[in-house]
Scaffold this motif. Structure first.
Motif, PDB file in Angstrom:
ATOM      1  N   LYS A  12       0.828  -1.213   0.000  1.00  0.00           N
ATOM      2  CA  LYS A  12       0.000   0.000   0.000  1.00  0.00           C
ATOM      3  C   LYS A  12       0.864   1.265   0.000  1.00  0.00           C
ATOM      4  O   LYS A  12       0.532   2.262  -0.636  1.00  0.00           O
ATOM      5  N   THR A  38      -6.330   3.586 -17.951  1.00  0.00           N
ATOM      6  CA  THR A  38      -6.542   2.319 -17.237  1.00  0.00           C
ATOM      7  C   THR A  38      -5.485   1.290 -17.640  1.00  0.00           C
ATOM      8  O   THR A  38      -5.179   0.385 -16.872  1.00  0.00           O
ATOM      9  N   ARG A  42       0.349   3.668 -13.977  1.00  0.00           N
ATOM     10  CA  ARG A  42      -0.344   4.480 -12.972  1.00  0.00           C
ATOM     11  C   ARG A  42      -1.773   3.978 -12.782  1.00  0.00           C
ATOM     12  O   ARG A  42      -2.269   3.908 -11.652  1.00  0.00           O
ATOM     13  N   GLY A  43      -2.396   3.605 -13.862  1.00  0.00           N
ATOM     14  CA  GLY A  43      -3.762   3.076 -13.795  1.00  0.00           C
ATOM     15  C   GLY A  43      -3.806   1.763 -13.034  1.00  0.00           C
ATOM     16  O   GLY A  43      -4.702   1.523 -12.221  1.00  0.00           O
ATOM     17  N   THR A  46      -3.498   2.371  -9.418  1.00  0.00           N
ATOM     18  CA  THR A  46      -4.754   2.900  -8.880  1.00  0.00           C
ATOM     19  C   THR A  46      -5.762   1.778  -8.680  1.00  0.00           C
ATOM     20  O   THR A  46      -6.443   1.723  -7.652  1.00  0.00           O
ATOM     21  N   MET A  47      -5.848   0.882  -9.651  1.00  0.00           N
ATOM     22  CA  MET A  47      -6.783  -0.244  -9.506  1.00  0.00           C
ATOM     23  C   MET A  47      -6.393  -1.132  -8.319  1.00  0.00           C
ATOM     24  O   MET A  47      -7.261  -1.591  -7.574  1.00  0.00           O
ATOM     25  N   TYR A  49      -4.925  -0.139  -5.682  1.00  0.00           N
ATOM     26  CA  TYR A  49      -5.335   0.623  -4.494  1.00  0.00           C
ATOM     27  C   TYR A  49      -6.832   0.431  -4.242  1.00  0.00           C
ATOM     28  O   TYR A  49      -7.271   0.248  -3.105  1.00  0.00           O
ATOM     29  N   GLY A  50      -7.594   0.446  -5.308  1.00  0.00           N
ATOM     30  CA  GLY A  50      -9.043   0.232  -5.202  1.00  0.00           C
ATOM     31  C   GLY A  50      -9.378  -1.138  -4.634  1.00  0.00           C
ATOM     32  O   GLY A  50     -10.345  -1.294  -3.881  1.00  0.00           O
ATOM     33  N   THR A  53      -8.532  -0.967  -0.828  1.00  0.00           N
ATOM     34  CA  THR A  53      -9.492  -0.194  -0.033  1.00  0.00           C
ATOM     35  C   THR A  53     -10.892  -0.806  -0.081  1.00  0.00           C
ATOM     36  O   THR A  53     -11.790  -0.359   0.623  1.00  0.00           O
ATOM     37  N   GLU A  55     -12.834  -0.616  -2.596  1.00  0.00           N
ATOM     38  CA  GLU A  55     -13.720   0.170  -3.457  1.00  0.00           C
ATOM     39  C   GLU A  55     -13.928  -0.491  -4.816  1.00  0.00           C
ATOM     40  O   GLU A  55     -14.871  -0.175  -5.524  1.00  0.00           O
ATOM     41  N   LEU A  56     -13.016  -1.358  -5.204  1.00  0.00           N
ATOM     42  CA  LEU A  56     -13.158  -2.050  -6.489  1.00  0.00           C
ATOM     43  C   LEU A  56     -13.285  -3.552  -6.277  1.00  0.00           C
ATOM     44  O   LEU A  56     -12.659  -4.120  -5.391  1.00  0.00           O
ATOM     45  N   ASP A  59     -13.576  -7.302 -11.164  1.00  0.00           N
ATOM     46  CA  ASP A  59     -14.434  -7.653 -12.302  1.00  0.00           C
ATOM     47  C   ASP A  59     -13.578  -7.901 -13.550  1.00  0.00           C
ATOM     48  O   ASP A  59     -12.364  -7.743 -13.535  1.00  0.00           O
ATOM     49  N   ASN A  61     -13.081  -6.404 -16.367  1.00  0.00           N
ATOM     50  CA  ASN A  61     -12.280  -5.317 -16.915  1.00  0.00           C
ATOM     51  C   ASN A  61     -11.003  -5.106 -16.106  1.00  0.00           C
ATOM     52  O   ASN A  61      -9.907  -4.973 -16.656  1.00  0.00           O
ATOM     53  N   LEU A  62     -11.161  -5.102 -14.794  1.00  0.00           N
ATOM     54  CA  LEU A  62      -9.998  -4.901 -13.922  1.00  0.00           C
ATOM     55  C   LEU A  62      -8.996  -6.046 -14.096  1.00  0.00           C
ATOM     56  O   LEU A  62      -7.799  -5.830 -14.276  1.00  0.00           O
ATOM     57  N   ARG A  65      -7.030  -5.792 -17.268  1.00  0.00           N
ATOM     58  CA  ARG A  65      -5.987  -4.759 -17.236  1.00  0.00           C
ATOM     59  C   ARG A  65      -4.781  -5.191 -16.405  1.00  0.00           C
ATOM     60  O   ARG A  65      -3.643  -4.901 -16.749  1.00  0.00           O
TER      61      ARG A  65
END
Lengths: 367, 485
Positions: A12, A38, A42-43, A46-47, A49-50, A53, A55-56, A59, A61-62, A65
């Motif tokens: 993290k 995405t 960097r994308g 971020t994912m 991190y999601g 947390t 928040e994601l 799925d 798509n994730l 990627r």
């Protein structure tokens, strides 16, 4: 699902250290292909991190990627904050595989390794076992090409290297990059049973094996070109190449192992004139064959290899030489695809060991 | 202005798909999440990410937004630092990265024409063979020209070469009501009415969507020489800056760094700069003879002000190395202490050049009161100072300390006759202090916004319309109640 990503959670701080400056975007071959944030390092950070947390959700798509990263590590080279973006991706992959998100094609590769000890699931691998002075780890890719492997061994003998060869098993690198953590650990155990790391240095033909064996054993592993460069003398070159060539630095050999001068020195000894591409040495661009994307997204892989071949063609060189079996095969596919588009003859892609074999002595073996 | 949600509903997104094509619209949660972040401190999820290909498509989308009342946030590379790209009221992100054609390079007319998604360094690589360039920000390898115009970005070369504003000759813009207009000219000067092309410089996506930029080009200097100087005290470095300008000498770059910054650069790049209280990086460029003379004078001034280390070089490779360290400063700072991160606070104040030493001294005094780091550095030659706050982003107390420190920093800057932002913009993070700085002119700015964007469609609730603290919508794992912030 919150806080259940314990592996990823450990990274993290990397995610928070990332200033989102975006310098990683324009060195990432995945971002350069489609241009969506995405698909950038960097994308992906971020994912990840999601996921940490909560928040994601993982799925489709994730997941797609996260598995598109080629692990070329150019983002890590460029990152001014030294953020370990490739490690974050690997950790995310481990988490996703644990949750049953691996695709069938990658599971098939994993099964090949687990059940046969070989990347291709080839039960009839001919191991050129022999006694010798220096332990040699051939690697799955080269083992699958018995003729070229024979030539490589002959080449070593011509240069006074006496390799000791045993029945080896896959080093486990593909399992690690695809996120099969448990399977990787077991494979490393199997490897250590089959292959002795007692004696150093160990030679290998494959850049990926070189980096991975070093990591898992902590021992000195030399890529064969390091040894060849030390031994190759002008009088051993029977037939100089005398060609204008460009050299593609494999990610694992250049960024991974810091070996980019040795192949250039060898090529010069062989009489090659090297015309460099725009992105070279530790800033080299991925061929499209890394990180498991050959089995995850072959279309993306093909577009990356075409981009690299176009860069090679733009130099005006007669051929592109490389030092990695995966790069060689991937680039050849890219060259063929470009041929389909423009009708020209495929741009030649040559493995440096093949070039060395031909230049040092005429071969009587099938080429 | 209280935030009223301006979300794009599924039927609006469907209409957008018809305009730009299905492949150019993303609505997956992962995409929306990622595009909710940029290089600033804030975040918020959009309802869709849309990648238009031309001005006509953008015009149709903007007209639809007026009809359906959803917000549009134009975005380039997402390198903005103050919350410019944060969709605080929802709506769609208009990702302009693929509108990236260099349409014309015309050395005879001293201009080039580009689409907004062209990356600054890519343009400069193309201009190099004609021996021209556009001065860019430190983020030039990632930042797009559309974003640079919208933020009036500038960087280390602003003292001699000016900011993006000084290069904009003309623009094609989609207005907040969907008209496609051209403003400015293809001439180096014009007195033909309101200089509307300049109105769109620094508007941060609130007044229009830039779809084409006509830029003046600067001649690539023949020669560059550099001088790096280390001082025991930061104020000595600050005084040296003022002395150089007063000669007058206009270096192409004149950068100041404090001790923490030098340590950070050394750690991140291995440059091996001497540890010191204040470090100056100075570059002079132009005709070889003039450069030689200027850099010699610069060196003498550094010596006079007590520099204990001077690296004087005309070697292009060494110059590149030194500036690489400076370019990486912002991100390098984040590696100073493992649990600390660089956050974009008090990041680019500018003061009159003569006030640089006072500002630097004041910033250090403010830093000493708190547990967080506020290392000063910046383009001292044009009075543009950065501090960057280094804190543990998970520590609420650190954020509250930062809020107090930033307030003191801005009070000092305004007291010295400066501005809260020299090159990054206002958006969210500087709104509160910007309103204090520009109290007189805010009603005029607001009147322009209301007149051009009556439905408040384009990047709403930013600059003068942001009423909350910078502690809301943070992208870090801390939350503040209204009372706390």
């Amino acid at each position: 699902m919150k806080n259940s990503y314990s592996d990823l959670e450990k990274l993290k701080n990397e995610m928070l250290t990332c200033t989102m400056c975006g310098f990683c975007k324009n060195v990432c071959p995945v971002f350069l292909d489609a241009g969506w944030d995405t698909g950038s390092p960097r994308g992906r950070m971020t994912m990840a991190y999601g996921l940490v947390t909560g928040e994601l959700e993982p799925d489709e798509n994730l997941v797609n990627r996260i598995f598109q990263c080629t692990q070329c590590r150019d983002c890590a080279r460029r990152c001014p904050s030294s953020v370990k973006c490739p490690e974050v991706v690997l950790s995310a992959r481990r988490e996703l595989v644990k949750r049953g998100q691996a695709v069938e094609t990658q599971m098939a590769v994993a099964k090949n390794i687990i059940h046969t000890g070989n990347l291709y699931g080839d039960l009839e691998v001919a191991y050129p076992e022999q006694e010798g002075e220096v332990p040699l780890f051939i690697g799955c890719q080269h083992l699958s090409r018995p003729n070229s492997t024979k030539r490589n061994i002959l080449l070593m003998q011509r240069l006074g290297i006496k390799p000791r060869i045993v029945k080896e098993v896959c080093c486990g690198f593909p399992l690690e990059v695809m996120g099969f953590e448990e399977e990787h650990e077991k494979q490393v155990e199997r490897l250590k049973e089959a292959f002795s790391f007692d004696e150093e240095p160990i030679l290998t033909f494959c850049p990926g094996c070189k980096v991975h064996l070093e990591k898992i054993s902590g021992k000195k592993i030399l890529h064969i070109l390091q040894e060849i460069n030390n031994r190759l003398a002008k009088e051993q070159i029977a037939k100089p190449v005398n060609a204008k060539i460009t050299y593609h630095d494999p990610c694992d050999l250049s960024r991974g192992a810091g070996i980019f001068q040795e192949p250039r020195d060898i090529l010069k000894k062989l009489g090659c004139e090297i015309i460099e591409m725009k992105y070279i040495k530790n800033a080299s661009r991925c061929c499209g064959g890394g990180g498991g994307i050959l089995t995850w997204d072959s279309g993306l892989s093909e577009r990356m290899s075409m981009a690299r071949i176009r860069e090679a063609i733009a130099t005006g060189a007669e051929m592109v030489v490389t030092a990695c079996p995966t790069c060689e095969q991937t680039l050849k596919k890219g060259a063929l695809k470009i041929t389909e588009e423009n009708g020209n003859k495929p741009f030649p892609v040559v493995h440096i060991l093949d070039m060395l074999f031909k230049a040092t002595k005429q071969s009587h073996l099938p080429s | 202005m209280p935030i009223v949600e301006k979300r794009a509903k599924p039927e609006s997104i469907e209409r957008i798909r018809e305009i730009v094509g299905t492949d150019s619209v993303r609505t997956s949660k992962a995409d929306l999440y990622v595009y909710g972040f940029d290089a600033g401190m804030h975040r918020s999820m959009p309802d869709a990410v849309v990648r238009p290909q031309n001005a006509e498509q953008i015009s149709q989308i903007v007209k639809l937004a007026n009809e359906h009342d959803f917000a549009i946030i134009p975005r380039g590379a997402g390198t903005a630092l103050c919350g410019h790209n944060t969709p605080v009221a929802g709506g769609i992100i208009l990702d302009l990265q693929k509108m990236n054609r260099i349409k014309e390079i015309n050395p005879g007319d001293l201009l080039c024409v580009v689409e907004p998604g062209v990356i600054c360094d890519d343009l400069n690589n193309a201009l190099k063979k004609y021996r021209f360039f556009i001065p860019g920000p430190a983020s030039s390898e990632a930042a797009t020209l559309g974003g640079m115009v919208a933020a009036n970005a500038s960087g280390a070369k602003a003292l001699k070469y000016g900011a993006t504003r000084d290069y904009v000759l003309g623009l094609q813009v989609v207005t907040p009501t969907g008209e496609i207009i051209r403003c400015g000219t293809r001439t180096l000067k014009n007195s033909s009415g309101y200089q509307l092309e300049k109105l769109f410089v620094g508007m941060e996506g609130t007044l229009g969507i830039i779809t084409e930029i006509t830029l003046k080009m600067a001649p690539l200097p023949e020669k560059t020489a550099a001088c790096a100087a280390a001082f025991k005290e930061l104020v000595e470095a600050g005084q040296t800056v003022a002395d150089i300008i007063a000669v007058p000498i206009f270096p192409a770059q004149l950068e100041i760094m404090s001790d923490i910054c030098v340590k950070a650069v050394n750690k991140a790049t291995g440059l091996g700069l001497p540890e010191c209280g204040g470090f100056l990086l100075i570059a002079c460029d132009g005709h070889p003879e003039a450069v030689k003379d200027e850099i010699r004078k610069v060196k003498e001034i550094c010596e006079k002000n007590g520099a204990f280390f001077i690296d004087y070089t005309e070697d292009a490779k060494r110059i590149e190395e030194l500036w690489k360290g400076r370019k990486q400063m912002l991100a390098s700072l984040s590696v100073i202490k493992p649990e600390f991160s660089t956050v974009m606070l008090a990041d680019d104040m500018a003061v009159p050049i003569s006030k640089v030493p006072d500002a630097v001294k004041g910033f250090l005094e403010i830093q000493d009161k708190y547990d967080i780091y506020i290392p000063p550095y910046g383009h001292a030659g044009d009075g543009n100072l950065h501090t960057k706050v280094l804190l543990n982003p998970e520590n609420k107390e650190h954020w509250l300390q930062a809020e107090k420190a930033v307030r003191e920093i801005y009070d000092l800057v305004l007291q010295l006759g400066g501005t809260v932002t020299g090159e990054h913009g206002v958006a969210i993070s500087k709104a509160e202090y910007f309103k204090k700085e520009r109290a007189d002119s805010i009603p005029f700015m607001r009147a322009i916004k209301r007149a051009l964007d009556p439905k408040n469609i384009l990047n709403p609730y930013k600059i003068f319309d942001w009423d909350e603290s910078f502690l809301s919508n943070l992208r870090y794992p801390v939350e503040f109640s209204k009372k706390e912030a």
